[in-house]
Design a protein around this motif. Structure first.
Motif, PDB file in Angstrom:
ATOM      1  N   VAL A  11       0.966  -1.275   0.103  1.00  0.00           N
ATOM      2  CA  VAL A  11       0.149  -0.061  -0.030  1.00  0.00           C
ATOM      3  C   VAL A  11       0.831   1.112  -0.082  1.00  0.00           C
ATOM      4  O   VAL A  11       0.498   2.352  -0.585  1.00  0.00           O
ATOM      5  N   ALA A  14       1.522   1.949  -3.646  1.00  0.00           N
ATOM      6  CA  ALA A  14       0.538   2.428  -4.313  1.00  0.00           C
ATOM      7  C   ALA A  14       0.232   3.795  -4.001  1.00  0.00           C
ATOM      8  O   ALA A  14      -0.166   4.675  -4.771  1.00  0.00           O
ATOM      9  N   TRP A  25      -5.834   4.272   2.804  1.00  0.00           N
ATOM     10  CA  TRP A  25      -6.209   3.657   1.800  1.00  0.00           C
ATOM     11  C   TRP A  25      -6.925   2.436   2.551  1.00  0.00           C
ATOM     12  O   TRP A  25      -6.907   2.139   3.606  1.00  0.00           O
ATOM     13  N   ASP A  27      -6.845  -1.319   1.995  1.00  0.00           N
ATOM     14  CA  ASP A  27      -6.167  -2.331   1.498  1.00  0.00           C
ATOM     15  C   ASP A  27      -6.927  -3.743   1.396  1.00  0.00           C
ATOM     16  O   ASP A  27      -7.177  -4.299   2.439  1.00  0.00           O
ATOM     17  N   SER A  29      -5.736  -6.140  -0.748  1.00  0.00           N
ATOM     18  CA  SER A  29      -4.703  -6.734  -1.665  1.00  0.00           C
ATOM     19  C   SER A  29      -4.368  -8.055  -0.951  1.00  0.00           C
ATOM     20  O   SER A  29      -3.382  -8.791  -1.457  1.00  0.00           O
ATOM     21  N   TYR A 318      -8.415  -2.269 -11.753  1.00  0.00           N
ATOM     22  CA  TYR A 318      -7.379  -2.200 -10.639  1.00  0.00           C
ATOM     23  C   TYR A 318      -6.796  -0.449 -10.546  1.00  0.00           C
ATOM     24  O   TYR A 318      -6.759   0.030  -9.613  1.00  0.00           O
ATOM     25  N   THR A 319      -6.725   0.092 -11.934  1.00  0.00           N
ATOM     26  CA  THR A 319      -6.293   1.362 -12.106  1.00  0.00           C
ATOM     27  C   THR A 319      -7.215   2.459 -11.487  1.00  0.00           C
ATOM     28  O   THR A 319      -6.892   3.419 -10.509  1.00  0.00           O
ATOM     29  N   CYS A 322      -7.146   2.207  -7.583  1.00  0.00           N
ATOM     30  CA  CYS A 322      -6.031   2.814  -6.924  1.00  0.00           C
ATOM     31  C   CYS A 322      -6.486   4.321  -7.017  1.00  0.00           C
ATOM     32  O   CYS A 322      -6.043   4.892  -6.002  1.00  0.00           O
ATOM     33  N   HIS A 325      -8.235   5.147  -4.108  1.00  0.00           N
ATOM     34  CA  HIS A 325      -7.284   4.700  -2.867  1.00  0.00           C
ATOM     35  C   HIS A 325      -7.783   3.389  -2.380  1.00  0.00           C
ATOM     36  O   HIS A 325      -7.929   3.217  -0.986  1.00  0.00           O
ATOM     37  N   LEU A 327      -6.714  -0.795  -2.699  1.00  0.00           N
ATOM     38  CA  LEU A 327      -5.683  -1.550  -3.398  1.00  0.00           C
ATOM     39  C   LEU A 327      -6.374  -2.945  -3.435  1.00  0.00           C
ATOM     40  O   LEU A 327      -6.783  -3.462  -2.233  1.00  0.00           O
TER      41      LEU A 327
END
Length: 361
Positions: A11, A14, A25, A27, A29, A318-319, A322, A325, A327
């Protein structure tokens, strides 16, 4: 040495790329319980003194009872990653399965060179794939030839060791205990080892082979502690295997490998009420599935601790996340996959849902 693998949990990187403070963020992930358990009291002595054997013994007995490993006392390790990296050494020098210098010399005319590594082709490793990438990396870096296989039927007599992650990361694929026991017996017939990684097995204990550790002598089981309890930063895991293999791990890890506070927490939490944790995870998993379903994403697989999505727009999603914020985990070997970890609460459910709804299709 091969390049490091991009795991979940990055993170900070990122945030550097997309802005915001890392702590702000969301997170998703990793496959870790987002609602960590309440910590029991840790005796001051666990912080003050080096971890004495009574702490190790207490943690091992609690792990034995929790995992149901019978007469086998699981070995506490500083995260299962630490023993994954010892597996090549186990084959090469530390057990009856060793590849001795004499054997290596005899095989000089049977080597294959890949990049800057030398692999003895008669000593191959099978990894049920795709899966957690550190297994293949550890063996390849040590000079072993690694075969990525998609079915246990592809594991043969040429394989010195096979790795099965069960349930699998990232797709949640499950192998029945009987199928794995049969694979163990097939490997044992050629003096091979079976490694079963049950890092995500706490939510479905019936899948575990731990209760059969005594009758399956060429089996090594790895269990994660931090994922289920939401305490990944503790860096604690357990290895279950016959005594001579555990003795090798213990010797190579060296004294005081696991901290006193970690051992103290394990001894307490492994005897706590797991039903409460499992209900929480079931609720969180259902909320995640609902958010993904509402967004029209196709669920490919997963476990209670994460969900894998397959979508041709995965890179764009994904982008997009992100930029909000949030992930999630992407995969270089499967560009249409995204893995979503659990959200911690309804507010996070709404945050993820709103971001997904805002994605332009």
């Amino acid at each position: 040495m091969s390049a490091p693998i991009d795991h979940g949990g990055g993170v900070t990187a990122a945030a550097a790329a997309f802005g915001g403070r890392p702590q702000d963020w969301l997170d998703l992930s990793t496959g870790i319980n987002p609602c960590p358990v309440a910590l029991p009291e840790i005796p001051t002595s666990a912080w003050h003194r080096l971890p004495d054997s009574y702490l190790v013994d207490a943690a091992r007995r609690a792990a034995r009872d929790y995992y149901g490993s019978g007469d086998t006392l699981p070995l506490p390790v500083p995260g299962t990653q630490s023993v994954i990296q010892l597996l090549p050494r186990l084959l090469r020098q530390g057990s009856p399965f060793a590849m001795t210098d004499d054997k290596i010399a005899m095989a000089d005319d049977r080597v294959a060179v890949t990049d800057d590594r030398v692999a003895v082709t008669d000593d191959r490793i099978a990894v049920l794939s795709p899966t957690y990438g550190e297994y293949a990396r550890a063996f390849a870096s040590a000079g072993f030839a690694v075969d990525a296989v998609d079915d246990i039927a592809a594991v043969g007599g040429q394989h010195r060791l096979a790795v099965v992650v069960n349930p699998n990361n990232p797709d949640g694929r499950i192998w029945p205990a009987e199928a794995l026991a049969a694979l163990h017996d097939r490997l044992k017939s050629t003096n091979g080892l079976l490694v079963v990684d049950e890092a995500f097995g706490d939510t479905d204990p019936a899948l575990s082979l731990a209760a059969r550790a005594q009758e399956l002598p060429n089996l090594i089981i790895f269990r994660s502690f931090g994922k289920f309890f939401g305490l990944a930063g503790l860096r604690l895991g357990f290895a279950i295997a016959r005594q001579d293999i555990l003795a090798c791990f213990e010797d190579w890890l060296g004294p005081w490998a696991v901290s006193g506070p970690a051992l103290s927490l394990a001894a307490s939490l492994l005897r706590s009420d797991m039903a409460v944790i499992r209900r929480c995870l079931d609720d969180r998993s259902a909320a995640l599935q609902a958010a993904l379903g509402t967004a029209g994403l196709r669920i490919k697989g997963g476990t209670t601790l994460f969900t894998l999505v397959a979508d041709r727009r995965a890179s764009d999603i994904y982008t997009h996340l992100c930029r909000h914020h949030i992930l999630v985990r992407k995969f270089d070997y499967a560009p249409d996959w995204l893995r979503f970890g659990l959200t911690p609460d309804p507010a996070a459910d709404n945050r993820l849902g709103a971001a997904l709804q805002g994605f332009e299709r």
